[in-house]
Motif scaffolding. Structure first.
Motif, PDB file in Angstrom:
ATOM      1  N   ALA B  62       0.833  -1.209   0.000  1.00  0.00           N
ATOM      2  CA  ALA B  62       0.000   0.000   0.000  1.00  0.00           C
ATOM      3  C   ALA B  62       0.867   1.259   0.000  1.00  0.00           C
ATOM      4  O   ALA B  62       0.638   2.196  -0.773  1.00  0.00           O
ATOM      5  CB  ALA B  62      -0.918  -0.002   1.223  1.00  0.00           C
ATOM      6  N   VAL B  63       1.878   1.275   0.860  1.00  0.00           N
ATOM      7  CA  VAL B  63       2.713   2.471   0.993  1.00  0.00           C
ATOM      8  C   VAL B  63       3.552   2.701  -0.261  1.00  0.00           C
ATOM      9  O   VAL B  63       3.668   3.825  -0.748  1.00  0.00           O
ATOM     10  CB  VAL B  63       3.601   2.349   2.254  1.00  0.00           C
ATOM     11  CG1 VAL B  63       4.637   3.460   2.289  1.00  0.00           C
ATOM     12  CG2 VAL B  63       2.744   2.398   3.510  1.00  0.00           C
ATOM     13  N   LEU B  64       4.121   1.625  -0.790  1.00  0.00           N
ATOM     14  CA  LEU B  64       4.935   1.783  -1.991  1.00  0.00           C
ATOM     15  C   LEU B  64       4.094   2.235  -3.176  1.00  0.00           C
ATOM     16  O   LEU B  64       4.545   3.037  -4.001  1.00  0.00           O
ATOM     17  CB  LEU B  64       5.667   0.471  -2.312  1.00  0.00           C
ATOM     18  CG  LEU B  64       6.815   0.122  -1.374  1.00  0.00           C
ATOM     19  CD1 LEU B  64       7.378  -1.258  -1.685  1.00  0.00           C
ATOM     20  CD2 LEU B  64       7.920   1.172  -1.454  1.00  0.00           C
ATOM     21  N   GLY B  91      -1.161   5.829   2.175  1.00  0.00           N
ATOM     22  CA  GLY B  91      -0.900   4.415   1.920  1.00  0.00           C
ATOM     23  C   GLY B  91      -1.145   3.564   3.148  1.00  0.00           C
ATOM     24  O   GLY B  91      -1.709   2.471   3.074  1.00  0.00           O
ATOM     25  N   MET B  92      -0.746   4.071   4.295  1.00  0.00           N
ATOM     26  CA  MET B  92      -0.943   3.297   5.532  1.00  0.00           C
ATOM     27  C   MET B  92      -2.434   3.180   5.861  1.00  0.00           C
ATOM     28  O   MET B  92      -2.888   2.139   6.334  1.00  0.00           O
ATOM     29  CB  MET B  92      -0.183   3.945   6.691  1.00  0.00           C
ATOM     30  CG  MET B  92       1.329   3.802   6.582  1.00  0.00           C
ATOM     31  SD  MET B  92       2.214   4.154   8.113  1.00  0.00           S
ATOM     32  CE  MET B  92       1.949   2.635   9.030  1.00  0.00           C
ATOM     33  N   ILE B  93      -3.191   4.237   5.609  1.00  0.00           N
ATOM     34  CA  ILE B  93      -4.637   4.141   5.851  1.00  0.00           C
ATOM     35  C   ILE B  93      -5.248   3.083   4.943  1.00  0.00           C
ATOM     36  O   ILE B  93      -6.055   2.261   5.363  1.00  0.00           O
ATOM     37  CB  ILE B  93      -5.310   5.509   5.652  1.00  0.00           C
ATOM     38  CG1 ILE B  93      -4.880   6.468   6.766  1.00  0.00           C
ATOM     39  CG2 ILE B  93      -6.823   5.368   5.638  1.00  0.00           C
ATOM     40  CD1 ILE B  93      -5.388   7.880   6.599  1.00  0.00           C
ATOM     41  N   VAL B  94      -4.844   3.101   3.681  1.00  0.00           N
ATOM     42  CA  VAL B  94      -5.330   2.077   2.740  1.00  0.00           C
ATOM     43  C   VAL B  94      -4.969   0.685   3.262  1.00  0.00           C
ATOM     44  O   VAL B  94      -5.792  -0.234   3.265  1.00  0.00           O
ATOM     45  CB  VAL B  94      -4.728   2.314   1.340  1.00  0.00           C
ATOM     46  CG1 VAL B  94      -4.908   1.089   0.459  1.00  0.00           C
ATOM     47  CG2 VAL B  94      -5.346   3.533   0.684  1.00  0.00           C
ATOM     48  N   GLY B  95      -3.746   0.548   3.728  1.00  0.00           N
ATOM     49  CA  GLY B  95      -3.306  -0.739   4.257  1.00  0.00           C
ATOM     50  C   GLY B  95      -4.083  -1.159   5.490  1.00  0.00           C
ATOM     51  O   GLY B  95      -4.410  -2.330   5.672  1.00  0.00           O
ATOM     52  N   ILE B 106      -3.270  -5.763  -5.785  1.00  0.00           N
ATOM     53  CA  ILE B 106      -4.483  -4.954  -5.649  1.00  0.00           C
ATOM     54  C   ILE B 106      -4.292  -3.894  -4.576  1.00  0.00           C
ATOM     55  O   ILE B 106      -4.714  -2.738  -4.725  1.00  0.00           O
ATOM     56  CB  ILE B 106      -5.698  -5.850  -5.354  1.00  0.00           C
ATOM     57  CG1 ILE B 106      -6.015  -6.704  -6.577  1.00  0.00           C
ATOM     58  CG2 ILE B 106      -6.899  -5.018  -4.942  1.00  0.00           C
ATOM     59  CD1 ILE B 106      -7.177  -7.637  -6.424  1.00  0.00           C
ATOM     60  N   THR B 107      -3.638  -4.269  -3.494  1.00  0.00           N
ATOM     61  CA  THR B 107      -3.363  -3.293  -2.433  1.00  0.00           C
ATOM     62  C   THR B 107      -2.527  -2.145  -2.972  1.00  0.00           C
ATOM     63  O   THR B 107      -2.806  -0.974  -2.705  1.00  0.00           O
ATOM     64  CB  THR B 107      -2.622  -3.963  -1.260  1.00  0.00           C
ATOM     65  OG1 THR B 107      -3.384  -5.069  -0.796  1.00  0.00           O
ATOM     66  CG2 THR B 107      -2.397  -2.992  -0.131  1.00  0.00           C
ATOM     67  N   ALA B 108      -1.499  -2.484  -3.740  1.00  0.00           N
ATOM     68  CA  ALA B 108      -0.649  -1.448  -4.334  1.00  0.00           C
ATOM     69  C   ALA B 108      -1.459  -0.578  -5.288  1.00  0.00           C
ATOM     70  O   ALA B 108      -1.283   0.645  -5.330  1.00  0.00           O
ATOM     71  CB  ALA B 108       0.529  -2.089  -5.061  1.00  0.00           C
ATOM     72  N   ALA B 109      -2.345  -1.208  -6.046  1.00  0.00           N
ATOM     73  CA  ALA B 109      -3.172  -0.451  -6.992  1.00  0.00           C
ATOM     74  C   ALA B 109      -4.071   0.539  -6.262  1.00  0.00           C
ATOM     75  O   ALA B 109      -4.260   1.673  -6.723  1.00  0.00           O
ATOM     76  CB  ALA B 109      -4.020  -1.415  -7.830  1.00  0.00           C
ATOM     77  N   VAL B 110      -4.603   0.148  -5.133  1.00  0.00           N
ATOM     78  CA  VAL B 110      -5.453   1.065  -4.369  1.00  0.00           C
ATOM     79  C   VAL B 110      -4.614   2.214  -3.816  1.00  0.00           C
ATOM     80  O   VAL B 110      -5.045   3.364  -3.775  1.00  0.00           O
ATOM     81  CB  VAL B 110      -6.194   0.322  -3.239  1.00  0.00           C
ATOM     82  CG1 VAL B 110      -7.082   1.275  -2.456  1.00  0.00           C
ATOM     83  CG2 VAL B 110      -7.033  -0.811  -3.803  1.00  0.00           C
ATOM     84  N   GLY B 111      -3.378   1.907  -3.404  1.00  0.00           N
ATOM     85  CA  GLY B 111      -2.467   2.964  -2.965  1.00  0.00           C
ATOM     86  C   GLY B 111      -2.188   3.949  -4.095  1.00  0.00           C
ATOM     87  O   GLY B 111      -2.153   5.168  -3.887  1.00  0.00           O
ATOM     88  N   ILE B 112      -2.000   3.414  -5.299  1.00  0.00           N
ATOM     89  CA  ILE B 112      -1.781   4.276  -6.473  1.00  0.00           C
ATOM     90  C   ILE B 112      -3.001   5.160  -6.709  1.00  0.00           C
ATOM     91  O   ILE B 112      -2.881   6.368  -6.964  1.00  0.00           O
ATOM     92  CB  ILE B 112      -1.480   3.410  -7.716  1.00  0.00           C
ATOM     93  CG1 ILE B 112      -0.108   2.743  -7.576  1.00  0.00           C
ATOM     94  CG2 ILE B 112      -1.537   4.240  -8.991  1.00  0.00           C
ATOM     95  CD1 ILE B 112       0.174   1.685  -8.618  1.00  0.00           C
ATOM     96  N   LEU B 113      -4.183   4.555  -6.600  1.00  0.00           N
ATOM     97  CA  LEU B 113      -5.427   5.321  -6.799  1.00  0.00           C
ATOM     98  C   LEU B 113      -5.537   6.459  -5.792  1.00  0.00           C
ATOM     99  O   LEU B 113      -6.032   7.545  -6.116  1.00  0.00           O
ATOM    100  CB  LEU B 113      -6.640   4.403  -6.641  1.00  0.00           C
ATOM    101  CG  LEU B 113      -7.012   3.517  -7.821  1.00  0.00           C
ATOM    102  CD1 LEU B 113      -8.194   2.645  -7.453  1.00  0.00           C
ATOM    103  CD2 LEU B 113      -7.341   4.360  -9.049  1.00  0.00           C
TER     104      LEU B 113
END
Lengths: 165, 302
Positions: B62-64, B91-95, B106-113
């Protein structure tokens, strides 16, 4: 910097919020303890899949025992139960006519999957989809149950369709 | 010369290390730094329930995703590189909200979004939507993600809910957002109590684990995001009440797992409209003022 809210006012407001919360908690106690007063709208969508791609693998398995007349055809069946708060997808494996393995492969409900992690073992032990509704995970439990019922329905249909060996 | 007892004497002769230490200390004293420290503490408490390897890989994804996008945008815009603290926090909130067993891609993609949303829906001075809230809402239909809000410590019992509250109160006090948080919670719990007369099952769950922990996490860490939260107390009370009401309405009409996010985004829209109209009024006032000056000057000329 803007002047901060006085501490006393914060404490007073927080107490008011806590009181409102406790009032709501108490007034909904009966609904929380009893069976759901209104059955949530649930729909099970079944999808036959030979090898589902697991996103979550929480499962239980048992040694199959052969049975002369079986209700289910051997194989792996995947199905999804839907509730107002999300879906639960399961993979049910039938071996020797008995449920040998149940896995939760995908969860999109609000609750962590850990809350319903014990349900697959219940299915394998009882050999039915009738599982307990987990406290604090009502919708997830019912979506799981619907998913297992749909998967077993596929297994029954496959058994009816195939000639007995 | 008065000795500086705050500085580790071993670092005094290392200008790079001592400078870095001072920068880190300065950063930790800022609201973002404080929040980052709180998030690291929550992560340390919550990670064992999910498993350290699972939690760590999930959070890193998420953070990356969020920070990588922020750095890339900075490079494309040829802006001076700044430490992407906002992206790290988003990113941490998303995580913390997405289930730890969500596939890392998918987690990374949501972080990107989250980072993309911050830049896409932005004016020169602020961004419209809470980045994490928007990304998490969009991720549900886009990726079919589930939300567990594990960062809110829902599975660890009430003592840890107190820990969450204490940490939240600390940061809320730091950024002066108590009216916003208390207004939101009061209206949400009050309307949920009323909802209990019509739909007792739905209302019951909103007062219990894991819904209540998710509500508290959102209230203290997401709703209070300074760029998307009002500063004036009167506006905080109004926006907080609006977010609470919108959340309950969303839940009552089947908002499902995203009812809180819908509430936050409704508040973001209201605040954005308020700011936009306020700017227009200000601009109109300036134009009138300048026009009045011109009229006066003509009077003098004639």
């Amino acid at each position: 910097m803007a002047k901060k809210m006085p501490g006393r006012l914060v404490a007073l407001s927080a107490s008011a919020v806590a009181t409102i919360y406790i009032a709501g908690l108490v007034s909904t106690q009966s609904a929380a303890q009893g069976a759901p007063l209104a059955e949530p709208t649930l729909a099970a969508t079944a999808s036959a899949s030979a090898s589902p791609t697991p996103e979550v693998v929480v499962g239980a398995s048992a040694t199959p025992t052969a049975s002369a007349t079986t209700a289910y055809a051997d194989g792996t069946y995947s199905a999804t139960g839907t509730s107002a708060l999300g879906n639960v997808t399961v993979s049910v494996t039938v071996t020797g006519g008995t449920i040998s393995n149940v896995q939760i492969t995908k969860v999109t409900t609000k609750y962590p999957v850990s809350r319903i992690a014990s349900l697959p073992a219940q299915v394998v032990k009882s050999q039915t989809a009738n599982v307990s509704v987990m406290s604090g995970a009502t919708y997830s439990s019912q979506a799981f149950k619907q998913a297992v019922q749909a998967a077993l329905a596929q297994a029954q249909a496959a058994q009816s369709a195939s000639p007995t060996a | 010369m008065i000795p500086n007892t705050d500085v580790n004497p071993d670092l005094v002769d290392h200008p790079v290390l001592s400078g870095g230490w001072r920068t880190l200390r300065h950063f930790l004293r800022t609201p973002k730094g404080t929040l980052l420290a709180i998030f690291l503490g929550l992560f340390a408490i919550a990670a064992p329930t999910a498993g350290w390897s699972v939690a760590l890989s999930h959070m890193l994804a998420a953070v990356l995703g969020a920070t990588g996008t922020e750095v890339a945008i900075s490079l494309l815009d040829r802006r001076s590189s700044r430490f992407p603290s906002s992206a790290i926090l988003s990113g941490m909130i998303v995580g913390f909200v997405l289930s730890p067993v969500t596939p890392p891609a998918i987690t990374a993609a949501v972080g990107i979004l989250a980072t993309l949303g911050k830049h896409l829906f932005a004016t020169e001075r602020w961004h419209v939507f809470n980045p994490a809230a928007l990304a998490l809402l969009v991720a549900v239909p886009l990726f079919g993600t589930g939300q567990s809000w594990w960062g809110a410590l829902p599975d660890l019992g009430w003592p840890f809910t107190i820990v969450l509250l204490a940490a939240g109160a600390f940061i809320v006090d730091r950024i002066n957002k108590f009216p916003l948080v208390l207004s939101f919670l009061g209206v949400l719990f009050g309307l949920s109590t009323l909802l209990g007369r019509v739909d007792p099952v739905t209302a019951a769950e909103m007062f219990r684990t894991p819904f209540v922990q998710a509500t508290l996490f959102l209230a203290v860490f997401m709703l209070t995001d300074p760029p998307t939260a009002p500063a004036r107390y009167a506006e905080q009370v109004l926006i907080g009440a609006l977010v609470g009401a919108a959340s309950v309405i969303a839940e009552a009409f089947g908002g499902g797992q995203v009812y809180l996010l819908i509430g936050v985004l409704a508040g973001n829209v209201a605040l954005a409209l308020r700011r936009w109209f306020g700017q227009r009024q200000l601009q109109a006032g300036l134009n009138y003022g300048s026009q009045g000056f011109k009229l006066r000057s003509r009077r003098y000329e004639t």
